[in-house]
Design a protein around this motif. Structure first.
Motif, PDB file in Angstrom:
ATOM      1  N   GLU A 169     -10.851  -1.691   3.926  1.00  0.00           N
ATOM      2  CA  GLU A 169     -11.909  -0.679   3.889  1.00  0.00           C
ATOM      3  C   GLU A 169     -12.823  -0.924   3.170  1.00  0.00           C
ATOM      4  OE1 GLU A 169     -10.133   2.627   3.113  1.00  0.00           O
ATOM      5  OE2 GLU A 169     -10.202   3.230   5.394  1.00  0.00           O
TER       6      GLU A 169
ATOM      7  N   GLU B 277       0.624  -1.460   0.016  1.00  0.00           N
ATOM      8  CA  GLU B 277       0.353   0.210   0.164  1.00  0.00           C
ATOM      9  C   GLU B 277       0.899   1.259   0.027  1.00  0.00           C
ATOM     10  OE1 GLU B 277      -3.327  -0.064   2.669  1.00  0.00           O
ATOM     11  OE2 GLU B 277      -4.120  -1.727   2.423  1.00  0.00           O
TER      12      GLU B 277
ATOM     13  N   LYS C  16       0.684   4.053  -2.918  1.00  0.00           N
ATOM     14  CA  LYS C  16       0.855   5.415  -2.934  1.00  0.00           C
ATOM     15  C   LYS C  16       1.737   6.276  -3.252  1.00  0.00           C
ATOM     16  CE  LYS C  16      -0.645   8.094   1.905  1.00  0.00           C
ATOM     17  NZ  LYS C  16       0.158   9.132   1.384  1.00  0.00           N
TER      18      LYS C  16
ATOM     19  N   THR D 256      -4.117  -4.397   6.912  1.00  0.00           N
ATOM     20  CA  THR D 256      -3.554  -3.150   6.581  1.00  0.00           C
ATOM     21  C   THR D 256      -5.449  -2.706   6.236  1.00  0.00           C
ATOM     22  OG1 THR D 256      -3.963  -3.340   4.398  1.00  0.00           O
ATOM     23  CG2 THR D 256      -1.573  -3.380   4.936  1.00  0.00           C
ATOM     24  N   ASP D 257      -5.079  -0.468   6.589  1.00  0.00           N
ATOM     25  CA  ASP D 257      -6.586   0.114   6.374  1.00  0.00           C
ATOM     26  C   ASP D 257      -7.333  -0.218   4.986  1.00  0.00           C
ATOM     27  OD1 ASP D 257      -5.884   0.363   8.767  1.00  0.00           O
ATOM     28  OD2 ASP D 257      -5.042   2.637   8.863  1.00  0.00           O
ATOM     29  N   ARG D 258      -6.619  -0.056   4.543  1.00  0.00           N
ATOM     30  CA  ARG D 258      -7.804   0.268   2.813  1.00  0.00           C
ATOM     31  C   ARG D 258      -8.066  -1.131   2.306  1.00  0.00           C
ATOM     32  NH1 ARG D 258     -10.949   2.685   0.159  1.00  0.00           N
ATOM     33  NH2 ARG D 258     -10.636   2.504  -2.651  1.00  0.00           N
TER      34      ARG D 258
END
Length: 353
Positions: free
Chosen positions: A177, A93, A97, A172-174
């Motif tokens: 989500e 990620e 990014k 991981t956050d993404r």
């Protein structure tokens, strides 16, 4: 193929599995849809300068593998084999990014180098200065099973005597989500989850790392004998019982010879029906489940293998894992059945040593 021995077992998970009395201190987790692993104090194992550059999955695996090797009394394994479903997601990620933020220009290679799935096995080898066979399997929910199968083959072929094999996955956050958006993870309104009688889809997501030293010979620390492994990418619902029966028959066993069967109930109504089918052919066995303790993730079977090793060694089944009321005086054969969302079905047969 000849059986091999699991001579040590280590696990970092949602439970406090690095401490003692593991089977007596398990607590169900069903009120949050994302569960975080209980992490050790990394600076006790890894130099602080290195910690900053390591993703969570690398740190968890470094510590879990350290414990596994220490327990087995092995300084240099003859092979390092790791299974992972998502690999180093955090660094992947960060790299993506970077690509977006810098308009695909002036990119530092660090995050890309550390984002590859084989980073974990490589970092463990670097830490040990181990130049032996080093391999990573990326096969979703059967990644650990492929790693254990490879370890068994390495030993049977005379290529190795002691193999460090394990599995790891991080959140991981993404990705969390995205999993919430596509209903892989349960909605807040569907909590607390009912793992055994769920009427809703989606799972509670976890993470963790589990490592084992698989050896040619039995030792005084041995947990279990790894008898056999079966992996099928696709199994139709009406084939599930035959899938299990045929596997047991290959090992000269019937369903009545299985003292405990550990099923991967995840709380996902659509895919848990495979486990319900499996339960029907084990009326006289202790039926257990575990994902209410670990959460669901690609290599959650690492947690069940770790717990199964302790059950066989201690000859004790935790009440919190029991589905039925069958109790055996002697636990000799334990069968583990797992899949993820109805795909990648695996069976692992462990025997008491």
């Amino acid at each position: 193929m000849s059986a091999v021995y699991i001579n040590s077992a280590s696990c970092i998970s949602v439970q406090d599995t690095l401490n003692e009395n593991i089977l007596q201190n398990l607590h169900p987790e069903n009120s949050s849809n994302i569960l975080k692993a209980i992490e050790p104090i990394y600076k006790e194992f890894i130099p602080p300068a290195m910690i900053r550059r390591m993703s969570k999955t690398v740190k968890m695996s470094s510590v879990a593998s350290h414990y596994a090797l220490k327990e087995a009394g092995i300084e240099q394994p003859d092979a390092i084999i790791v299974g992972t479903g998502m690999g180093c997601s955090q660094d992947s990620e960060k790299f993506l990014k970077n690509v977006i933020d810098n308009h695909e220009e002036f990119l530092t290679p660090t995050f890309f180098i550390q984002s590859t799935h084989n980073t974990v096995a490589g970092q463990i080898a670097l830490g040990l200065q181990c130049h032996a066979y080093n391999f990573t399997y990326v096969n979703t929910s059967s990644s650990l099973e492929f790693s254990l199968l490879d370890a068994q083959l390495q030993i049977n072929d005379g290529e190795a005597e002691n193999v460090l094999a394990g599995s790891t996955d991080e959140q991981t956050d993404r990705i969390m989500e995205l999993y919430l958006l596509n209903n892989t993870i349960k909605k807040e309104t569907d909590l607390p989850a009912d793992y055994l009688n769920s009427t809703t889809n989606g799972v509670i997501w976890g993470e963790g790392a589990s490592f084992f030293v698989v050896g040619k010979d039995k030792t005084e620390n041995s947990y279990a004998k790894l008898k056999n492994i079966q992996i099928n990418n696709k199994v139709e619902l009406n084939e599930a019982q035959d899938f299990i029966r045929n596997f047991l028959a290959q090992n000269s066993l019937s369903t009545g010879d299985v003292d405990a069967v550990i099923l991967g109930f995840s709380g996902d109504a659509d895919s848990d029906i495979y486990y319900t089918k499996a339960m029907d052919i084990f009326p006289d066995s202790a039926q257990l489940y575990y994902k209410h303790l670990s959460g669901e993730f690609n290599t959650a079977s690492g947690f069940s293998t770790f717990i199964a090793c302790h059950i066989l060694k201690e000859q004790h089944i935790p009440e919190i894992m029991m589905i039925n009321s069958q109790k055996k005086d002697n636990l000799n054969n334990v069968l583990l059945y797992n899949h993820l969302g109805g795909n990648d079905h695996s069976l692992v047969l462990l025997e008491r040593v």
